[in-house]
Design an enzyme around this catalytic site. Sequence first.
Site, PDB file in Angstrom:
ATOM      1  N   LYS A  80       5.016  -8.772 -13.620  1.00 51.67           N
ATOM      2  CA  LYS A  80       5.863  -9.654 -12.736  1.00 51.67           C
ATOM      3  C   LYS A  80       5.400 -11.150 -13.132  1.00 51.67           C
ATOM      4  CE  LYS A  80       9.049 -10.534  -9.409  1.00 51.67           C
ATOM      5  NZ  LYS A  80      10.310 -10.235  -9.581  1.00 51.67           N
ATOM      6  N   ASP A 105       5.493   6.904  -7.283  1.00 50.42           N
ATOM      7  CA  ASP A 105       6.292   7.760  -6.132  1.00 50.42           C
ATOM      8  C   ASP A 105       7.724   7.893  -6.483  1.00 50.42           C
ATOM      9  OD1 ASP A 105       4.054   8.609  -4.801  1.00 50.42           O
ATOM     10  OD2 ASP A 105       4.973   8.248  -2.992  1.00 50.42           O
ATOM     11  N   ASP A 114      10.846  -5.315 -10.945  1.00 51.64           N
ATOM     12  CA  ASP A 114      12.121  -5.061 -10.164  1.00 51.64           C
ATOM     13  C   ASP A 114      12.894  -4.453 -11.050  1.00 51.64           C
ATOM     14  OD1 ASP A 114      11.910  -7.580 -11.716  1.00 51.64           O
ATOM     15  OD2 ASP A 114      13.009  -8.786 -10.175  1.00 51.64           O
ATOM     16  N   TYR A 133      -4.679  -4.497  -3.595  1.00 52.04           N
ATOM     17  CA  TYR A 133      -5.491  -3.473  -2.662  1.00 52.04           C
ATOM     18  C   TYR A 133      -7.080  -4.061  -2.645  1.00 52.04           C
ATOM     19  CZ  TYR A 133      -1.214  -0.714  -3.216  1.00 52.04           C
ATOM     20  OH  TYR A 133       0.154  -0.153  -3.294  1.00 52.04           O
ATOM     21  N   ASP A 160       1.780   2.287  -7.618  1.00 53.68           N
ATOM     22  CA  ASP A 160       1.902   3.207  -6.672  1.00 53.68           C
ATOM     23  C   ASP A 160       3.377   3.409  -6.434  1.00 53.68           C
ATOM     24  OD1 ASP A 160       1.404   4.251  -4.256  1.00 53.68           O
ATOM     25  OD2 ASP A 160       0.413   2.389  -3.132  1.00 53.68           O
TER      26      ASP A 160
END
Length: 353
Positions: free
Chosen positions: A188, A248, A220, A138, A244
């Site tokens: 990852k 959620d 994943d 980001y 993030d």
Amino acid sequence: MKIAILPGDGIGPEIMAEALKVLDALRRDGLKIEMESALVGGAAYDAYGHPLPAATLKLAEQADAVLFGSVGSPRHDALPREHRPEKAILGLRKECDFFANLRPATVFPELADASTLRAEVVAGLDLMIIRELTGDIYFGEPRGVSGEKGARIGVNTMHYTEAQIRRIMHVGFRTARQRNKRLCSIDKMNVLEAMQLWRDIAIEVAPEYPDVELSHMLVDNAAMQLIRNPKQFDVMVAGNMFGDILSDEASMLTGSIGMLPSASLDTNGKGLYEPIHGSAPDIAGRGIANPLAQILSLGMMLRYTFNLVEWADRVDGAVKKTLAQGLRTADIAKAGESVCSTSAMGAAVLKNL
Ligand code: NAD
């Protein structure tokens, strides 16, 4: 111990009033906390022409913790972006360097059938997701879109410094220490060098917390495991983007937005504590909002900033007992169940405290 109380807009002041009744009761029992309130969001804009007035920011900066309601209202949506109520929360995060977002996903057994997953998969879930807020793709450079139409290239850069990873890992380990002492670091590393650094730092920090068991999981797989068997996790720590998405996903395991508190912490454990929901203008002023996320935010504050675990357990325990007694605001009631008001829910928690 000094806290800033920022109720905000919409249902913010209604649910904050119930949390403050709980706080008052704890103070009568000997909890030594001073508090001061200030306007924030649309309410502050109306009074002072700015959603985060200098006096409110100063109060938050000087406090040891901030208890925040929620901000935002349709009446202020047409304002220029820098004057919108939501700017206040972003400004507080930035000015106070709240870099660690803690989002619990807790399913009280009584509310297990509010989830879209089968009740037995989520009943009793008690998971904490920690998301890093200041680094990652980001913010990384270079970024942008270049080239001619038909051959354009979009670029973003996953970027983490060792210091950024180290400080979020410490939050992860400290949080796990206050819970069931298991930390799962999400990365990852199989394809991303930045995530190899993430894993290396996790392993380097681990010996400072010999009582916490560290494990690693590729993101994943983590996304899949959260749906398959979410109760295997205690604390998960992830970078900005993976956190993030996973936070959620995890919040929806619980199915009830009016139940979930959150914290945003700085390096010294100072924090801003707030429900994950917004100001709910559609129900504001009707006395029907669920105050439990706000009350549980108070509990988180006692636990994570002030390390007052027993006092925090009392708050959480009172909420649990109230749900077990069958009290339900409209957002968590099943069809046909009787529904109570914001203040009746608050009063029941107070009694159970
Ligand atoms: P919202 O979370 O306010 O509401 C979504 C839905 O959930 C609504 O139907 C609402 O009635 C319900 N709901 C939320 N909290 C509830 C509670 N405690 N009890 C019962 N029902 C509850 O999201 P939204 O409607 O998208 O946003 C409304 C405003 O809040 C917007 O201005 C938005 O920018 C702002 N917002 C603020 C924050 C914050 O202060 N941190 C976070 C999210 C949204």
